[in-house]
Motif scaffolding. Structure first.
Motif, short mmCIF file in Angstrom:
data_model
loop_
_atom_site.label_atom_id
_atom_site.label_comp_id
_atom_site.label_asym_id
_atom_site.label_seq_id
_atom_site.Cartn_x
_atom_site.Cartn_y
_atom_site.Cartn_z
N SER A 21 -29.49 -19.42 59.58
CA SER A 21 -28.50 -19.80 58.59
C SER A 21 -29.10 -20.78 57.59
CB SER A 21 -27.27 -20.42 59.27
OG SER A 21 -26.32 -20.84 58.31
N PHE A 22 -28.85 -20.52 56.30
CA PHE A 22 -29.26 -21.41 55.22
C PHE A 22 -28.00 -21.81 54.46
CE2 PHE A 22 -33.68 -21.67 53.14
CZ PHE A 22 -34.25 -22.14 54.31
N ASP A 23 -27.66 -23.10 54.45
CA ASP A 23 -26.50 -23.58 53.70
C ASP A 23 -26.96 -24.69 52.77
OD1 ASP A 23 -24.12 -24.50 52.67
OD2 ASP A 23 -23.08 -24.55 54.58
N LEU A 24 -27.06 -24.38 51.47
CA LEU A 24 -27.46 -25.34 50.45
C LEU A 24 -26.33 -25.51 49.43
CD1 LEU A 24 -31.14 -24.13 49.97
CD2 LEU A 24 -30.34 -26.13 51.22
N THR A 25 -25.11 -25.46 49.93
CA THR A 25 -23.92 -25.56 49.08
C THR A 25 -23.85 -26.92 48.39
OG1 THR A 25 -22.71 -24.04 50.52
CG2 THR A 25 -21.39 -25.50 49.12
N ARG A 26 -23.39 -26.87 47.13
CA ARG A 26 -23.10 -28.08 46.34
C ARG A 26 -24.30 -29.02 46.23
NH1 ARG A 26 -18.36 -27.13 49.24
NH2 ARG A 26 -16.60 -26.58 47.92
N ASN A 27 -25.34 -28.50 45.63
CA ASN A 27 -26.49 -29.31 45.28
C ASN A 27 -26.76 -29.12 43.78
OD1 ASN A 27 -27.73 -30.64 47.78
ND2 ASN A 27 -27.31 -28.56 48.50
N TYR A 28 -27.96 -29.45 43.34
CA TYR A 28 -28.32 -29.27 41.93
C TYR A 28 -29.55 -28.37 41.83
CZ TYR A 28 -25.12 -33.14 41.15
OH TYR A 28 -24.00 -33.94 41.10
N LEU A 48 -25.35 -20.44 48.87
CA LEU A 48 -25.91 -21.19 47.75
C LEU A 48 -24.81 -21.56 46.76
CD1 LEU A 48 -29.13 -19.03 47.27
CD2 LEU A 48 -28.96 -21.28 48.33
N THR A 49 -23.61 -21.67 47.26
CA THR A 49 -22.44 -21.94 46.42
C THR A 49 -22.59 -23.25 45.66
OG1 THR A 49 -21.03 -20.77 47.99
CG2 THR A 49 -19.94 -22.30 46.49
N ALA A 50 -22.16 -23.23 44.39
CA ALA A 50 -22.08 -24.44 43.56
C ALA A 50 -23.42 -25.10 43.36
CB ALA A 50 -21.06 -25.41 44.13
N ASN A 51 -24.34 -24.35 42.78
CA ASN A 51 -25.62 -24.89 42.34
C ASN A 51 -25.82 -24.50 40.87
OD1 ASN A 51 -27.29 -26.24 44.60
ND2 ASN A 51 -26.37 -24.47 45.62
N ARG A 52 -27.07 -24.49 40.43
CA ARG A 52 -27.38 -24.15 39.04
C ARG A 52 -28.39 -23.01 38.97
NH1 ARG A 52 -28.08 -30.37 36.73
NH2 ARG A 52 -25.93 -31.04 37.14
N LEU A 53 -28.34 -22.13 39.95
CA LEU A 53 -29.26 -21.00 39.99
C LEU A 53 -28.93 -20.03 38.86
CD1 LEU A 53 -29.22 -20.50 43.84
CD2 LEU A 53 -30.92 -21.73 42.48
N SER A 54 -29.95 -19.40 38.30
CA SER A 54 -29.73 -18.56 37.13
C SER A 54 -30.63 -17.33 37.18
CB SER A 54 -30.01 -19.38 35.85
OG SER A 54 -31.34 -19.87 35.86
N GLY A 55 -30.60 -16.56 36.10
CA GLY A 55 -31.34 -15.31 36.06
C GLY A 55 -30.58 -14.20 36.75
N ASN A 56 -31.20 -13.06 36.92
CA ASN A 56 -30.57 -11.94 37.61
C ASN A 56 -30.50 -12.20 39.12
OD1 ASN A 56 -30.44 -10.62 35.17
ND2 ASN A 56 -32.23 -9.35 35.54
#
Length: 229
Positions: A21-28, A48-56
Motif C-alpha cells: 500500500s502507498f498512501d501519499l494523500t494531501r501532500n505537495y 495520491l489524492t490531493a497533490n499537484r501531479l500533472s501530465g497524462n
C-alpha cells in the motif's frame, strides 16, 4: 511533504518490493507516477489524492496488476483516461475526480468486471455514459458529473447500489426502476429526464432530482426524506 515522487526496487531497499500500500494523500507532490513503481508486484493500493501531479495519466499503470484501489483524485492530470486501466482486472475502486481529463471514457474499462466504486466527476470529459456500466455487477458507487454530449437514456444500473450520481450529463427518457432502488444517494439533477415519480416509499437517505422535466404528484414519502425536486 513536497517534491517529486520516485522509487525503484533495483536501487532501493529490497523491502520496498514487498510494499502492498502507498498512501501519499494531501501532500505537495508534483511530477507524475514513476514507471519504476510497476516493479512492486505486490502493490494493491495507491492513493495520491490531493497533490499537484500533472501530465497524462500514464498507461503503464495497467502493469500494476495487483491493484485493487487507485485514487488520483484532486490533482492536475490532463489528457484522456488511458484504456490500459482496463487491464487492472482486480480493481475495486477507481477514483479520477477533480482533474483536467478530456475525451470519452474508454470501452476498455468494461474489462474490470468487479469494479465497485467509480468516480470521475469534475473533469472536462464529454460523450455518453457507456452501457457497459450495467455490466459492473458489483458496483456500489458511481459518480459522473458535468459531462456534455448527445442525449442518451440512463443505462441499466446494477442492483444494490448505494450511491448513484449522474448529474448534468444530458440524460433523457424515463428513470428506470433499477435507479429507484439505489439505497443511499440518488442524484440525477440537471438532465432531461421525464416521466412520473413512483408512488412507492423511498427508503434512501438523499434524493436529488431538480432540473429535469418530471411530472406527477409529489408523494409524502419524498417530502419526509431529504429529497430535492
Amino acid at each position: 511533504m513536497n517534491g517529486t515522487i520516485g522509487c525503484s526496487c533495483s536501487i532501493a531497499d529490497d523491502n520496498l518490493c514487498h510494499i502492498t500500500s502507498f498512501d501519499l494523500t494531501r501532500n505537495y507532490l508534483n511530477g507524475t507516477i514513476p514507471v519504476e513503481w510497476a516493479s512492486m508486484k505486490n502493490l494493491s493500493s495507491i492513493s495520491l489524492t490531493a497533490n499537484r501531479l500533472s501530465g497524462n495519466i500514464p498507461g503503464y499503470l495497467g502493469n500494476f496488476t495487483a491493484l485493487t484501489y487507485l485514487s488520483l483524485e484532486s490533482n492536475q492530470f490532463s489528457g484522456v483516461v488511458p484504456p490500459e486501466l482496463g487491464k487492472l482486472a482486480s480493481l475495486d475502486t477507481l477514483i479520477l475526480s477533480s482533474n483536467k481529463l478530456v475525451g470519452t471514457l474508454p470501452e476498455a474499462l468494461a474489462q474490470i468486471k468487479d469494479l465497485g466504486d467509480f468516480r470521475v466527476s469534475d473533469n472536462n470529459l464529454n460523450g455518453t455514459v457507456l452501457e457497459f456500466i450495467g455490466n459492473w455487477t458489483q458496483l456500489r458507487k458511481l459518480r459522473i458529473a458535468d459531462t456534455p454530449g448527445p442525449e442518451f437514456p440512463l443505462p441499466i444500473v446494477p442492483e444494490k447500489m448505494n450511491h448513484l450520481v449522474l448529474r448534468n450529463i444530458n440524460l433523457s427518457g424515463i428513470i428506470p426502476k433499477e435507479a429507484w432502488d439505489v439505497e443511499k444517494t440518488l442524484d440525477l439533477t440537471f438532465n432531461k429526464l421525464v416521466g412520473e415519480l413512483p408512488s412507492t416509499t423511498i427508503r434512501r437517505q438523499f434524493t436529488f432530482l431538480s432540473g429535469n422535466m418530471l411530472t406527477g404528484t409529489v408523494q409524502e414519502a419524498f417530502i419526509e426524506r431529504n429529497t430535492y425536486l
